[in-house]
Design a protein around this motif. Structure first.
Motif, PDB file in Angstrom:
ATOM      1  N   ALA A   1      46.733   1.837  47.163  1.00 42.84           N
ATOM      2  CA  ALA A   1      45.901   0.860  46.305  1.00 42.84           C
ATOM      3  C   ALA A   1      45.002   1.309  45.580  1.00 42.84           C
ATOM      4  O   ALA A   1      44.587   1.314  44.350  1.00 42.84           O
ATOM      5  CB  ALA A   1      45.407  -0.566  47.370  1.00 42.84           C
ATOM      6  N   LEU A   2      44.075   2.331  46.025  1.00 44.34           N
ATOM      7  CA  LEU A   2      43.201   3.189  45.362  1.00 44.34           C
ATOM      8  C   LEU A   2      43.732   3.878  44.116  1.00 44.34           C
ATOM      9  O   LEU A   2      43.230   4.018  42.941  1.00 44.34           O
ATOM     10  CB  LEU A   2      42.436   3.948  46.252  1.00 44.34           C
ATOM     11  N   LYS A   3      44.899   4.497  44.464  1.00 41.65           N
ATOM     12  CA  LYS A   3      45.694   5.608  43.380  1.00 41.65           C
ATOM     13  C   LYS A   3      46.073   4.268  42.276  1.00 41.65           C
ATOM     14  O   LYS A   3      45.899   4.755  41.044  1.00 41.65           O
ATOM     15  CB  LYS A   3      46.694   6.112  44.018  1.00 41.65           C
ATOM     16  N   THR A   4      46.409   3.353  42.587  1.00 37.86           N
ATOM     17  CA  THR A   4      47.090   2.423  41.733  1.00 37.86           C
ATOM     18  C   THR A   4      45.737   1.779  40.883  1.00 37.86           C
ATOM     19  O   THR A   4      46.047   1.655  39.647  1.00 37.86           O
ATOM     20  CB  THR A   4      47.815   1.198  42.383  1.00 37.86           C
ATOM     21  N   ALA A   5      44.808   1.433  41.523  1.00 35.69           N
ATOM     22  CA  ALA A   5      43.748   1.132  40.754  1.00 35.69           C
ATOM     23  C   ALA A   5      43.398   2.017  39.733  1.00 35.69           C
ATOM     24  O   ALA A   5      42.794   1.712  38.604  1.00 35.69           O
ATOM     25  CB  ALA A   5      42.439   0.532  41.615  1.00 35.69           C
ATOM     26  N   LEU A   6      43.200   3.292  40.183  1.00 36.32           N
ATOM     27  CA  LEU A   6      42.754   4.369  39.227  1.00 36.32           C
ATOM     28  C   LEU A   6      43.629   4.611  38.174  1.00 36.32           C
ATOM     29  O   LEU A   6      43.115   4.848  37.109  1.00 36.32           O
ATOM     30  CB  LEU A   6      42.651   5.674  40.028  1.00 36.32           C
TER      31      LEU A   6
END
Length: 247
Positions: free
Chosen positions: A230-235
């Motif tokens: 989820a963090l990678k997608t948000a970034l």
């Protein structure tokens, strides 16, 4: 090192603690850091510990010993009339243990230092949560500060600050805490599973579910993997910086 979080909700209290202790990279052990005392229908108290292991174990042992019936004993955590008095008793015990362990003239912030989180409810009073310092003083959680952390606090704090909501369910709060713990574990090898979890629902005056969450628990693995993705997608969803743009 240690990571413990005490979280106040409208529904009650959650306590979660890791179990890793270390005295160097070649001396890593597992010790319980979450402890409870209760008289069903009358009181529930939960405590988490961080700091010198000899100090915290001595504090817990003294509190346990004082709950046993014998003459001329010190006050018991099972007899004090309020959570405030319970916090005072625990704080005094911590201060005395540190003083007894330390060398003459040594300060409370020495290697014998320890910090505690105490929470619970005593019949006739509200649910309360306290952060107890090695000097023997303490502060109480409230609307502006609804959770306390001890140990390695900085890595797991951002998600708590951003996502905490006092009316969230226990289930959602456990998810939030596991994300906070996963972030800490990823950043600091001195914090690690299994994690001990204790729930208390306001007004029940009995301990709620008590769980130990292992590193290979399917739900924790799903949280760890899902949060990273989820963090990678948000970034990726954020615009890239334009090096040609004027500042």
């Amino acid at each position: 090192m240690t990571y413990c979080v005490g979280l106040m909700l409208d529904r009650g209290l959650l306590m979660m603690a890791d179990t890793r202790t270390n005295a160097g990279l070649d001396n890593i052990s597992t010790f319980r850091k979450l402890f409870t005392w209760d008289v069903p229908g009358e009181r529930v108290l939960m405590m988490m510990t961080a700091g010198n292991l000899a100090t915290t174990q001595a504090v817990v042992s003294l509190l346990d010993e004082r709950t046993k019936a014998h003459e001329d004993r010190a006050p018991s955590i099972l007899e004090v009339p309020s959570m405030f008095q319970a916090a005072r008793l625990v704080a005094d015990t911590l201060r005395d243990v540190i003083a007894n362990h330390a060398e003459a003239g040594q300060r409370a912030d020495s290697t014998f230092n320890a910090t505690l989180i105490l929470g619970g409810q005593i019949r006739g009073g509200p649910v309360r949560l306290f952060l107890i310092y090695p000097e023997g003083n303490f502060i109480e959680a409230g609307a502006d500060t609804p959770f306390f952390q001890i140990g390695e606090t900085k890595y797991g704090r951002p998600i708590l600050v951003r996502a905490y909501d006092p009316d969230m369910s226990f289930e959602r709060a456990v998810k939030l805490l596991l994300v906070s713990f996963d972030s800490t574990v990823k950043a600091n090898l001195s914090v690690g599973p299994p994690f001990d979890l204790q729930l208390y629902e306001t007004g029940t005056l009995k301990l709620g579910p008590k769980l130990r969450i292992a590193a290979d628990a399917p739900y924790f693995q799903a949280i760890s993997t899902g949060w990273g993705e989820a963090l990678k997608t948000a970034l990726d969803s954020l615009p890239d910086f334009d090096l040609t743009a004027e500042s």
